[in-house]
Design a protein around this motif. Structure first.
Motif, PDB file in Angstrom:
ATOM      1  N   PHE A 321       0.833  -1.206   0.000  1.00 53.39           N
ATOM      2  CA  PHE A 321       0.000   0.000   0.000  1.00 53.39           C
ATOM      3  C   PHE A 321       0.861   1.246   0.000  1.00 53.39           C
ATOM      4  N   SER A 322       0.481   2.194  -0.846  1.00 52.79           N
ATOM      5  CA  SER A 322       1.177   3.475  -0.907  1.00 52.79           C
ATOM      6  C   SER A 322       0.129   4.585  -0.877  1.00 52.79           C
ATOM      7  N   PRO A 323       0.186   5.508   0.102  1.00 47.58           N
ATOM      8  CA  PRO A 323      -0.850   6.545   0.223  1.00 47.58           C
ATOM      9  C   PRO A 323      -1.027   7.382  -1.035  1.00 47.58           C
ATOM     10  N   GLU A 324       0.062   7.576  -1.797  1.00 47.07           N
ATOM     11  CA  GLU A 324      -0.071   8.380  -3.017  1.00 47.07           C
ATOM     12  C   GLU A 324      -0.870   7.681  -4.107  1.00 47.07           C
ATOM     13  N   ASN A 325      -1.169   6.397  -3.919  1.00 47.70           N
ATOM     14  CA  ASN A 325      -1.981   5.671  -4.895  1.00 47.70           C
ATOM     15  C   ASN A 325      -3.476   5.737  -4.600  1.00 47.70           C
ATOM     16  N   VAL A 326      -3.864   6.516  -3.577  1.00 49.26           N
ATOM     17  CA  VAL A 326      -5.273   6.642  -3.214  1.00 49.26           C
ATOM     18  C   VAL A 326      -5.863   7.863  -3.918  1.00 49.26           C
ATOM     19  N   LEU A 327      -6.930   7.644  -4.670  1.00 46.85           N
ATOM     20  CA  LEU A 327      -7.599   8.711  -5.401  1.00 46.85           C
ATOM     21  C   LEU A 327      -8.981   8.975  -4.800  1.00 46.85           C
ATOM     22  N   GLU A 328      -9.348  10.248  -4.709  1.00 49.57           N
ATOM     23  CA  GLU A 328     -10.714  10.599  -4.340  1.00 49.57           C
ATOM     24  C   GLU A 328     -11.647  10.263  -5.514  1.00 49.57           C
ATOM     25  N   PHE A 329     -12.937  10.148  -5.217  1.00 48.73           N
ATOM     26  CA  PHE A 329     -13.898   9.762  -6.246  1.00 48.73           C
ATOM     27  C   PHE A 329     -13.828  10.681  -7.462  1.00 48.73           C
ATOM     28  N   ASP A 330     -13.729  11.985  -7.235  1.00 47.14           N
ATOM     29  CA  ASP A 330     -13.721  12.942  -8.338  1.00 47.14           C
ATOM     30  C   ASP A 330     -12.426  12.933  -9.147  1.00 47.14           C
ATOM     31  N   GLN A 331     -11.446  12.122  -8.708  1.00 48.40           N
ATOM     32  CA  GLN A 331     -10.184  11.989  -9.451  1.00 48.40           C
ATOM     33  C   GLN A 331     -10.181  10.747 -10.339  1.00 48.40           C
ATOM     34  N   TYR A 332     -11.351  10.158 -10.561  1.00 51.64           N
ATOM     35  CA  TYR A 332     -11.419   8.909 -11.323  1.00 51.64           C
ATOM     36  C   TYR A 332     -10.803   9.040 -12.716  1.00 51.64           C
ATOM     37  N   TYR A 333     -10.832  10.252 -13.274  1.00 53.48           N
ATOM     38  CA  TYR A 333     -10.291  10.465 -14.618  1.00 53.48           C
ATOM     39  C   TYR A 333      -8.776  10.250 -14.675  1.00 53.48           C
ATOM     40  N   GLU A 334      -8.111  10.174 -13.517  1.00 53.11           N
ATOM     41  CA  GLU A 334      -6.671   9.939 -13.480  1.00 53.11           C
ATOM     42  C   GLU A 334      -6.308   8.455 -13.532  1.00 53.11           C
ATOM     43  N   ILE A 335      -7.294   7.587 -13.413  1.00 53.58           N
ATOM     44  CA  ILE A 335      -7.015   6.163 -13.253  1.00 53.58           C
ATOM     45  C   ILE A 335      -6.204   5.596 -14.414  1.00 53.58           C
ATOM     46  N   ASN A 336      -6.611   5.862 -15.641  1.00 52.33           N
ATOM     47  CA  ASN A 336      -5.915   5.275 -16.788  1.00 52.33           C
ATOM     48  C   ASN A 336      -4.453   5.692 -16.838  1.00 52.33           C
ATOM     49  N   ASP A 337      -4.178   6.983 -16.599  1.00 52.99           N
ATOM     50  CA  ASP A 337      -2.784   7.449 -16.596  1.00 52.99           C
ATOM     51  C   ASP A 337      -2.006   6.812 -15.460  1.00 52.99           C
ATOM     52  N   ARG A 338      -2.625   6.677 -14.303  1.00 55.79           N
ATOM     53  CA  ARG A 338      -1.937   6.066 -13.161  1.00 55.79           C
ATOM     54  C   ARG A 338      -1.614   4.597 -13.431  1.00 55.79           C
ATOM     55  N   LEU A 339      -2.536   3.897 -14.074  1.00 52.56           N
ATOM     56  CA  LEU A 339      -2.279   2.492 -14.398  1.00 52.56           C
ATOM     57  C   LEU A 339      -1.115   2.360 -15.374  1.00 52.56           C
ATOM     58  N   ARG A 340      -1.029   3.254 -16.327  1.00 45.70           N
ATOM     59  CA  ARG A 340       0.065   3.212 -17.301  1.00 45.70           C
ATOM     60  C   ARG A 340       1.412   3.544 -16.669  1.00 45.70           C
ATOM     61  N   SER A 341       1.395   4.307 -15.582  1.00 47.83           N
ATOM     62  CA  SER A 341       2.660   4.689 -14.936  1.00 47.83           C
ATOM     63  C   SER A 341       3.313   3.535 -14.192  1.00 47.83           C
ATOM     64  N   LYS A 342       2.533   2.470 -13.920  1.00 50.24           N
ATOM     65  CA  LYS A 342       3.046   1.259 -13.261  1.00 50.24           C
ATOM     66  C   LYS A 342       3.724   1.571 -11.937  1.00 50.24           C
ATOM     67  N   ALA A 343       3.048   2.375 -11.124  1.00 43.97           N
ATOM     68  CA  ALA A 343       3.558   2.678  -9.790  1.00 43.97           C
ATOM     69  C   ALA A 343       3.501   1.431  -8.919  1.00 43.97           C
ATOM     70  N   ARG A 344       4.293   1.418  -7.842  1.00 47.45           N
ATOM     71  CA  ARG A 344       4.316   0.257  -6.946  1.00 47.45           C
ATOM     72  C   ARG A 344       2.961   0.087  -6.271  1.00 47.45           C
ATOM     73  N   GLY A 345       2.523  -1.145  -6.182  1.00 49.60           N
ATOM     74  CA  GLY A 345       1.285  -1.443  -5.485  1.00 49.60           C
ATOM     75  C   GLY A 345       0.044  -1.218  -6.337  1.00 49.60           C
ATOM     76  N   LYS A 346      -1.077  -1.221  -5.673  1.00 46.63           N
ATOM     77  CA  LYS A 346      -2.370  -1.163  -6.364  1.00 46.63           C
ATOM     78  C   LYS A 346      -3.018   0.204  -6.167  1.00 46.63           C
ATOM     79  N   LEU A 347      -3.707   0.653  -7.194  1.00 50.61           N
ATOM     80  CA  LEU A 347      -4.423   1.915  -7.151  1.00 50.61           C
ATOM     81  C   LEU A 347      -5.720   1.731  -6.355  1.00 50.61           C
TER      82      LEU A 347
END
Length: 353
Positions: A321-347
């Motif tokens: 778990f990484s706190p920076e991977n937590v998105l608020e509901f209204d930030q849902y539009y960032e999900i695709n870019d975050r998935l492509r960035s391949k950050a550690r852990g799960k969004l």
């Protein structure tokens, strides 16, 4: 009711506005006539789940994302284990739509009580990855029920201190390599293999994640992006590992094949290992070495979710778990870019507070 759904044609995400759903058992699908209603606080977003929605979800339903969930029970069937108000977590079958919505229906075998050590955001990263990791290590890879990478200890609730003789003997002789040890599934495999008593657990990851992977009991960590290391993995560990578990795929598999000892097993969650078998290692197949493609776990595995919960409660299993991977509901539009960035852990996407 709010939610997030996938446009199957464009893979874009959209907000879902709907009335409170009809949970009348008489109109529910057969598998949901006896189910919990859960208020969803957050969901975990898994790489690859868009493909599951394309492949499995009911065409008559909006393809809501987020199969991992955490929240609390608001309604329970008569005689069910958990009462309203209980904090729970789990993942639902990918043959149905996901849980990124205010309320969702969950079968009795798809959830477990959330470990008190975890926040709901942390809990949402665990279920699918944990059950997939347990099945990869401890479930048969063929029709022979003894054909497992490791033997699961008889006392699953903590693995230690009681480990039956066969597990202690067999696991103590097995050397395991995890490619992608900082990922959601790979990090749990590293921990479970170490807890089960594997002789050696080596993991690969990026340099920035080496400290994290060391902290989860990897005996040795190799950075795949370390240009200063003149000795590649395939040369350093040639014919060394009884099992190599790949969570990266493609070219990483070419580097993995030379690391497998004759008669060993190369498992990948991403690609068919045999498609990346170098010509100079074709003889390994004749010696009994196997390449096996495993999918993520699409069906509930409550016994393994229970085991993961016990290990977490005992402080023996750490969520990725990484706190920076937590998105608020209204930030849902960032999900695709975050998935492509391949950050550690799960969004993690928050639905309700």
């Amino acid at each position: 009711m709010l939610g997030i759904y996938l446009n199957r044609e464009t893979s874009e995400l959209h907000r879902l506005y709907a009335d409170w759903p009809d949970y009348d058992p008489s109109t529910s699908p057969p598998e949901l006539k006896y189910a919990y209603i859960v208020k969803v606080v957050c969901v975990g977003i898994t790489n690859g789940e868009y493909k599951w929605l394309q492949r499995h979800a009911n065409d008559e339903e909006e393809p809501v994302i987020g199969f991992d969930f955490a929240g609390w029970v608001v309604s329970a069937p008569k005689g069910a284990r958990y009462k309203p108000g209980t904090q729970v977590y789990g993942f639902t079958s990918t043959h149905r739509t996901g849980n990124a919505r205010s309320y969702t229906r969950v079968r009795l075998d798809e959830l477990w009580e959330k470990p008190c050590r975890l926040t709901l955001e942390q809990a949402a990263t665990v279920p699918l990855s944990a059950v997939t990791a347990f099945r990869a290590l401890f479930c048969p890879l063929s029709a022979n029920w003894l054909d497992t990478l490791l033997v699961i200890p008889s006392d699953v609730e903590g693995f230690a201190p009681t480990v039956r003789d066969k597990a202690k003997t067999q696991n103590g002789e097995r050397r395991i390599l995890v490619i992608g040890g900082a990922g959601a599934v790979g990090s749990i495999i590293v921990q479970l293999a170490a807890l089960a008593g594997a002789a050696l657990v080596v993991a690969t990851c990026s340099r920035k994640n080496m400290a994290f992977v060391r902290s989860i009991r990897a005996y040795e960590v190799v950075a795949y992006d370390d240009n200063e290391d003149s000795q590649p993995l395939s040369r350093r560990f040639k014919h060394y590992f009884h099992a190599v578990i790949d969570c990266v795929g493609k070219e990483a598999l070419r580097e993995a094949w030379p690391c497998v000892r004759p008669g060993g097993t190369l498992v990948s969650f991403v690609s068919d290992p045999c498609k990346f078998l170098p010509d100079q290692h074709l003889s390994k197949i004749a010696s009994g070495t196997r390449g096996i493609r495993l999918d993520a776990c699409f069906a509930p595995g409550q016994i393994f979710l229970k085991a993961a919960s016990e290990l977490i409660s005992m402080g023996l299993l750490q969520p990725n778990f990484s706190p920076e991977n937590v998105l608020e509901f209204d930030q849902y539009y960032e999900i695709n870019d975050r998935l492509r960035s391949k950050a550690r852990g799960k969004l993690v996407l928050k639905i309700n507070n």
